[in-house]
Design an enzyme around this catalytic site. Structure first.
Site, PDB file in Angstrom:
ATOM      1  N   GLY B  13      43.517  -6.080  35.700  1.00  0.00           N
ATOM      2  CA  GLY B  13      43.530  -7.503  35.373  1.00  0.00           C
ATOM      3  C   GLY B  13      42.214  -7.923  34.761  1.00  0.00           C
ATOM      4  O   GLY B  13      41.161  -7.492  35.212  1.00  0.00           O
ATOM      5  N   ALA B  24      26.092  -6.056  28.072  1.00  0.00           N
ATOM      6  CA  ALA B  24      24.909  -5.532  28.757  1.00  0.00           C
ATOM      7  C   ALA B  24      24.904  -4.007  28.737  1.00  0.00           C
ATOM      8  O   ALA B  24      23.867  -3.381  28.481  1.00  0.00           O
ATOM      9  CB  ALA B  24      24.867  -6.054  30.199  1.00  0.00           C
ATOM     10  N   GLY B 104      38.847  -3.050  38.836  1.00  0.00           N
ATOM     11  CA  GLY B 104      38.994  -3.181  40.272  1.00  0.00           C
ATOM     12  C   GLY B 104      39.435  -1.872  40.902  1.00  0.00           C
ATOM     13  O   GLY B 104      39.251  -0.782  40.344  1.00  0.00           O
ATOM     14  N   ASP B 130      39.381 -11.167  42.339  1.00  0.00           N
ATOM     15  CA  ASP B 130      39.768 -11.218  43.748  1.00  0.00           C
ATOM     16  C   ASP B 130      38.619 -11.006  44.722  1.00  0.00           C
ATOM     17  O   ASP B 130      38.745 -11.305  45.908  1.00  0.00           O
ATOM     18  CB  ASP B 130      40.845 -10.169  44.036  1.00  0.00           C
ATOM     19  CG  ASP B 130      42.171 -10.514  43.385  1.00  0.00           C
ATOM     20  OD1 ASP B 130      42.322 -11.644  42.894  1.00  0.00           O
ATOM     21  OD2 ASP B 130      43.059  -9.651  43.370  1.00  0.00           O
ATOM     22  N   ARG B 165      51.829 -36.849  52.235  1.00  0.00           N
ATOM     23  CA  ARG B 165      52.161 -35.856  51.222  1.00  0.00           C
ATOM     24  C   ARG B 165      51.290 -34.615  51.427  1.00  0.00           C
ATOM     25  O   ARG B 165      50.080 -34.721  51.576  1.00  0.00           O
ATOM     26  CB  ARG B 165      51.957 -36.434  49.821  1.00  0.00           C
ATOM     27  CG  ARG B 165      52.362 -35.481  48.720  1.00  0.00           C
ATOM     28  CD  ARG B 165      52.285 -36.119  47.360  1.00  0.00           C
ATOM     29  NE  ARG B 165      53.480 -36.914  47.054  1.00  0.00           N
ATOM     30  CZ  ARG B 165      53.665 -37.558  45.898  1.00  0.00           C
ATOM     31  NH1 ARG B 165      52.745 -37.508  44.965  1.00  0.00           N
ATOM     32  NH2 ARG B 165      54.766 -38.241  45.680  1.00  0.00           N
ATOM     33  N   GLY B 173      45.042 -13.491  44.767  1.00  0.00           N
ATOM     34  CA  GLY B 173      44.461 -12.789  45.910  1.00  0.00           C
ATOM     35  C   GLY B 173      45.551 -12.276  46.830  1.00  0.00           C
ATOM     36  O   GLY B 173      45.666 -12.725  47.965  1.00  0.00           O
ATOM     37  N   SER B 218      46.511 -37.736  52.409  1.00  0.00           N
ATOM     38  CA  SER B 218      47.129 -36.574  51.800  1.00  0.00           C
ATOM     39  C   SER B 218      46.448 -35.319  52.311  1.00  0.00           C
ATOM     40  O   SER B 218      45.331 -35.370  52.797  1.00  0.00           O
ATOM     41  CB  SER B 218      46.988 -36.632  50.287  1.00  0.00           C
ATOM     42  OG  SER B 218      45.623 -36.522  49.943  1.00  0.00           O
ATOM     43  N   ARG B 256      42.575 -16.535  35.551  1.00  0.00           N
ATOM     44  CA  ARG B 256      41.905 -15.348  35.004  1.00  0.00           C
ATOM     45  C   ARG B 256      41.017 -15.674  33.802  1.00  0.00           C
ATOM     46  O   ARG B 256      40.210 -14.846  33.399  1.00  0.00           O
ATOM     47  CB  ARG B 256      42.946 -14.323  34.519  1.00  0.00           C
ATOM     48  CG  ARG B 256      43.738 -13.688  35.589  1.00  0.00           C
ATOM     49  CD  ARG B 256      44.300 -12.358  35.101  1.00  0.00           C
ATOM     50  NE  ARG B 256      44.951 -11.690  36.199  1.00  0.00           N
ATOM     51  CZ  ARG B 256      44.308 -11.035  37.168  1.00  0.00           C
ATOM     52  NH1 ARG B 256      42.995 -10.954  37.138  1.00  0.00           N
ATOM     53  NH2 ARG B 256      44.966 -10.474  38.135  1.00  0.00           N
TER      54      ARG B 256
END
Lengths: 323, 323, 323, 323
Positions: B13, B24, B104, B130, B165, B173, B218, B256
């Site tokens: 992802g 870098a 990841g 994540d 509400r 995640g 709320s 993302r």
């Protein structure tokens, strides 16, 4: 004209810029030496008497805030003559000479019903992100919602790098495609599917047809919420064009919030000041709108009943730019 | 150590800050007089040979851009020994001495498999929103995603003015609640439902119990995507607590994207430079991470297998502040 | 009309949305089957021959980016007949039938000089943050700059809590006060000092007079850059009203940058498409603008010479709302 | 320990996240059954008695707001023993058992003086955008200011397209270069000139030396405010290197404002809760900080006197990445 006390409320779905408008109404009225009563939670508060005086200070530092400091609600009771009679009791009790209603179609219908049954002047100010009110080029909140959507689609595009992936992004506008059509152009999307168009089957097929011939890495389609919205089209693509990887994003409630844009704050400020001008002139039961960058008055009945069409030029622009 | 040519790719992802990291890595290698090959679309491009040399100029003006200029993909073929053998052919052909993988868990597992079967040094750099990688306090993209979520919840809160509400806001995640727990604190939400917690039924009941006693207008609950996510809890409330008006917002792919925050750009820059330092030192098959604001090396095998726990203090902070 | 090849350039100060406009010009021309030559660094590149063909792909993913991918410059050489003759050599050599110039006043004057001396069609598209072009309600970049200023003033206001403190915030617009006047309304500022007003001494005195009577914690005054700008007024207050604590903030170059707003992207897209429509119709030497939300053509000579006044209503709105 | 009533104030320069911290202090204290007194305008309000009780509701909807709802000021009177004695009178009168001071160096020095002369427990919480407090990795407001600067420099870079143009961007941090150094890395700037470095003449010469050899279109240098700041270096370049086109941008007060980032809101929330924990434990006259992502206590005297150095690694990272 000798209006002395006005009431102001926000009603229906909230829209960014409502606070800027409340502030403008309040200060312009106080500038005239009038008194301003803030009515909380829309017509609900008018019925229940949830009403407090507003001062210059009580609207300080609100111009940049989303939502509405007066809160908003949809009131079933106000839809009945009995409810409106109760509301009118409070209006009389507090000596309110005119009621300024910031909201959309439904809110204006309520205002008109009240004004037709009781001796009260109402002024409508167009506050809704959908931009679907006749008689004004732009409604308070529309520009902010448009920018919010475009920022979201910019982010979605960052991640949309794989081949043959189609994103359907669902935006607000059940009855009006302004948000979908314009955000599609602004976000550089490939298509928009809008309620004004009754040929959506062809639209999807045409879009897919164009898409297949293209060397694009990804496609983004903006879809107005309605009849299943984005999910409906995603399902169709999964069935009819299984070669594509389809994703859905429903932007939802975040479209209503956020700091209003400069445009919405200026529009809200101008309309708020103009509503007091209108009262000074003795106007009754109108919506104050903006046409060709000038303040206009529209009979509130007309603002409700007439449709506002989408400019065909915009549909053409999107078609050309999505090549 | 005499590394001369390195390859760099992004995998899995995408995450904001990946471009700052590619920049870098590229500049730090060129600073050493090395050559840098950019591998497109992750392991897919390594197999297919979609590889181009990167220069100082080719990474100019990318530090602020979301997504990844090298694109990313998930590769089924690379999961097979045959796929990895093909990839190694390209590595040999191009004279790549070391491979830097920004991604990841899954991406690191692929890197480790490659390094265990062939004579190639791999360095992992933690890039995932994540934040679920062991051996680093923070992953590239996490801080940006956290801020994106908080901005969205700020907007949702603007519109959340009616009584009773409850909004369930679903965030990314699947296996780690960092985003949900921390965004709940930062957004001033009332609760977070996270995968690390196995007592979620009680959580909802407890939350509702607290909610009923409160005078709040709320409530907002952050929910990690998993097992139905926000929709699941909304359904439960509708059935078990019909007195509440429930709304769901699934933030989805926009988490993302976006311009990386200062934190993610600095982290990405430091890790990118450190990966070249590690190669200079002759390090092999490690992940470069950050612990207590200092660069650390972690065996890549360890970064994959170990779990990173959520700090109990944060759960306590949210409980106290949501009174 | 049988235009086959067009050239496009950006000139003068850059403005957000220029890329969206280049993209629209390029795609709309290609849609017609025409060829598009991108001219780099404005008239400089036209003289030096820094020109490359643009394709549909070369403008992909640029709609959201600030600045201009074609770069911009101010060219002294182009101000001479000799310079323009050199430029025309390149135009002939490349077979360019029409030149589309995105810029402001000075850029249009250059285009007109070129067209009056040589056989070339020019079309001007209004791109400047100052909004000071006659014949169009809005220029590309103005809405973005306005929002950038308002966001900055929102931040300044956060810190402006001490009593009797006056902030003078200087914004762009040497000859036109649109940015200062409108950002003052949108930011809830207390006053704007603009070049259109020749009574600025009274303005400051009036403002201070009002300020002294008020219970406000802080005041913000927007000042157009000109004759010393904000610093000039700060000095005057320090001398004439030493009881106030005065601060100056000069927003400077950041006003030119940033991701364009939805409004600027849509405007840029519409104008870009319309410029190709104008060429199809055989139009020559016009500026394409927007009036009352419709595309209009204005003789380019007229767009340069005429002044665009500031709406008096806006001055009134600010006076009322700053009570 | 039987603290029953605490006072909380913000002092010195305001910083984004101060409201999140006030909220956390207030709710954590109320969670314990304690009473919270909000002191307005820092030590000024403590002397004058501008003090009101805070409730759970009075800090609702403040976590996302910049500035400080308690206002802030610098108090000359509090620097005298007489002033502090007056302040202590109010403390006794209101039954305040402990004072929580959110601020920087100067604010903590005041707190310590008060605690050394009178029987009152003080707890300092680090709130300053400069990040220059010993004993904490991060101060409330620093991350937000850093992101604000980076967003501004991103915009400036959009417009920085001409050759040989050098922008000097001045940022806050009279005594500490954290903002300049880190924003330079994050914004992809070419150099940072910071107060910790005593070799600035060489720095400029070195930077120019590097710059001349490069094919870069533009250079951006971040400069900490001090001894003339950006203007000083611009003047030097104009004299010593007249071949360059130099521009200056002084970001000024807008660096203090804005919605706090997720990081600052979480930090502020954690520190606020921890300050109440510290009081429960009977701690006296400490600063609560964060080290290695864990809450730490530091004697308040030590937090004032010790310097916090800049990590050399960061200086190296910038040098490498600006090639």
């Amino acid at each position: 004209m000798n209006t002395k006390t006005i009431g102001v409320l926000t009603s229906g779905g909230d829209a960014p810029g409502m606070n800027a408008c409340i502030r403008a109404v309040t200060r312009a009225a106080i500038y005239e030496g009038w008194k301003v009563m803030g009515i909380y939670r829309g017509y609900e508060g008018l019925i229940s008497g949830d009403i407090k005086e507003l001062t210059t200070e009580s609207v300080s530092n609100t111009i940049q805030r989303g939502g509405t400091v007066l809160k908003t609600a949809r009131s079933d009771e106000f839809r009945t003559p009995e409810g409106r009679a109760k509301a009118y009791e409070n209006i009389k009790k507090l000596g309110i000479d005119a009621l300024i209603v910031i909201g959309g179609n439904g809110s204006f219908a309520g205002a008109q019903a009240l004004a037709s049954e009781h001796d009260i002047t109402v002024i409508g100010l167009p506050g809704t992100i959908d931009n679907d009110l006749y008689g004004t080029d732009s409604t308070i909140g529309y520009d902010t919602a448009l920018n919010t959507i475009v920022e979201c689609v910019d982010k979605i595009r960052d991640t949309a790098t794989s081949h043959n992936r189609i994103f359907f992004v669902e935006v607000m506008g059940r009855d009006a495609g302004f948000l979908a059509q314009n955000s599609a152009i602004a976000a550089g999307a490939e298509a928009a599917i809008i309620p004004e168009d009754n040929t959506d089957i062809d639209q999807l097929a045409t879009f897919i047809g164009r898409g297949i011939r293209k060397s694009k890495n990804s496609s983004i389609v903006l879809v107005s919420e309605k009849d299943g919205g984005a999910m409906h089209y995603a399902e169709r693509v999964r069935k009819e064009y299984p070669q594509y990887d389809v994703r859905v994003s429903i932007l939802g409630h975040l479209q209503r919030g956020g700091t209003p844009t400069a445009h919405d704050r200026i529009l809200a400020s101008r309309l708020g000041v103009a509503s007091i001008d209108a009262l000074k002139e003795g106007q009754r039961n109108i919506m104050v709108g903006i046409k060709n960058d000038e303040i206009v008055y529209v009979p509130i009945s007309r603002s409700i009943k007439m449709d506002k069409p989408i400019d065909k030029e915009l549909i053409n622009v999107l078609t050309i730019l999505s090549i």
